[in-house]
Design a protein around this motif. Structure first.
Motif, PDB file in Angstrom:
ATOM      1  N   MET A   1      11.792 -41.830 -19.087  1.00 24.57           N
ATOM      2  CA  MET A   1      10.365 -41.832 -18.797  1.00 24.57           C
ATOM      3  C   MET A   1      10.010 -42.963 -17.836  1.00 24.57           C
ATOM      4  O   MET A   1       9.183 -42.816 -16.967  1.00 24.57           O
ATOM      5  CB  MET A   1       9.571 -41.945 -20.103  1.00 24.57           C
ATOM      6  CG  MET A   1       8.066 -41.990 -19.913  1.00 24.57           C
ATOM      7  SD  MET A   1       7.312 -40.582 -19.080  1.00 24.57           S
ATOM      8  CE  MET A   1       7.598 -39.300 -20.257  1.00 24.57           C
ATOM      9  N   ASN A   2      10.679 -44.096 -18.014  1.00 21.04           N
ATOM     10  CA  ASN A   2      10.372 -45.261 -17.191  1.00 21.04           C
ATOM     11  C   ASN A   2      10.594 -44.984 -15.712  1.00 21.04           C
ATOM     12  O   ASN A   2       9.850 -45.450 -14.866  1.00 21.04           O
ATOM     13  CB  ASN A   2      11.220 -46.449 -17.648  1.00 21.04           C
ATOM     14  CG  ASN A   2      10.406 -47.705 -17.780  1.00 21.04           C
ATOM     15  OD1 ASN A   2       9.206 -47.688 -17.564  1.00 21.04           O
ATOM     16  ND2 ASN A   2      11.060 -48.783 -18.134  1.00 21.04           N
ATOM     17  N   GLY A   3      11.632 -44.205 -15.407  1.00 21.02           N
ATOM     18  CA  GLY A   3      11.920 -43.850 -14.016  1.00 21.02           C
ATOM     19  C   GLY A   3      10.803 -43.033 -13.403  1.00 21.02           C
ATOM     20  O   GLY A   3      10.436 -43.237 -12.238  1.00 21.02           O
ATOM     21  N   LYS A   4      10.243 -42.116 -14.176  1.00 14.30           N
ATOM     22  CA  LYS A   4       9.137 -41.285 -13.680  1.00 14.30           C
ATOM     23  C   LYS A   4       7.893 -42.131 -13.424  1.00 14.30           C
ATOM     24  O   LYS A   4       7.199 -41.931 -12.432  1.00 14.30           O
ATOM     25  CB  LYS A   4       8.810 -40.169 -14.673  1.00 14.30           C
ATOM     26  CG  LYS A   4       9.861 -39.099 -14.739  1.00 14.30           C
ATOM     27  CD  LYS A   4       9.470 -38.017 -15.718  1.00 14.30           C
ATOM     28  CE  LYS A   4      10.554 -36.967 -15.807  1.00 14.30           C
ATOM     29  NZ  LYS A   4      10.201 -35.887 -16.722  1.00 14.30           N
ATOM     30  N   VAL A   5       7.632 -43.054 -14.315  1.00 14.38           N
ATOM     31  CA  VAL A   5       6.477 -43.937 -14.150  1.00 14.38           C
ATOM     32  C   VAL A   5       6.646 -44.776 -12.885  1.00 14.38           C
ATOM     33  O   VAL A   5       5.709 -44.928 -12.091  1.00 14.38           O
ATOM     34  CB  VAL A   5       6.280 -44.829 -15.403  1.00 14.38           C
ATOM     35  CG1 VAL A   5       5.224 -45.885 -15.157  1.00 14.38           C
ATOM     36  CG2 VAL A   5       5.915 -43.980 -16.616  1.00 14.38           C
ATOM     37  N   GLN A   6       7.859 -45.289 -12.672  1.00 15.52           N
ATOM     38  CA  GLN A   6       8.120 -46.111 -11.491  1.00 15.52           C
ATOM     39  C   GLN A   6       8.016 -45.292 -10.211  1.00 15.52           C
ATOM     40  O   GLN A   6       7.431 -45.742  -9.228  1.00 15.52           O
ATOM     41  CB  GLN A   6       9.510 -46.760 -11.588  1.00 15.52           C
ATOM     42  CG  GLN A   6       9.797 -47.712 -10.443  1.00 15.52           C
ATOM     43  CD  GLN A   6       8.779 -48.839 -10.353  1.00 15.52           C
ATOM     44  OE1 GLN A   6       8.422 -49.450 -11.349  1.00 15.52           O
ATOM     45  NE2 GLN A   6       8.291 -49.103  -9.161  1.00 15.52           N
TER      46      GLN A   6
END
Length: 86
Positions: A1-6
């Motif tokens: 999820m963190n990658g998508k947010v970034q």
């Protein structure tokens, strides 16, 4: 999820960085319309389309940012909840 947010944060930065270009484009188009150049009516229509499409893109990006944030919070809650159960 963190990658998508970034990735989305990077996209938002790109949108923000390109906003002055859109403003300049619209201003140039309005100058053409105001100087009554040939095809001014078509230029005016295109300016309206560009402004509408840009606004839709910005709104869609804002909604996506909100949904990603909610999903990240839910994921964090789920991780915290699992740790407390174990």
């Amino acid at each position: 999820m963190n990658g998508k947010v970034q990735k989305h944060a990077n996209f938002q930065k790109e949108l923000t960085a390109n906003n002055p270009r859109i403003e300049d484009l619209v201003q140039s188009g309005r100058q053409l319309v105001d100087s009554d150049q040939y095809g001014a009516d078509r230029v005016e229509v295109r300016i309206g389309e560009i402004e509408t499409l840009w606004q839709q893109l910005v709104e869609a990006a804002t909604k996506k940012e909100s949904r990603l944030s909610e999903a990240a919070q839910q994921q964090q809650f789920n991780r915290t909840d699992r740790k407390s159960v174990v």
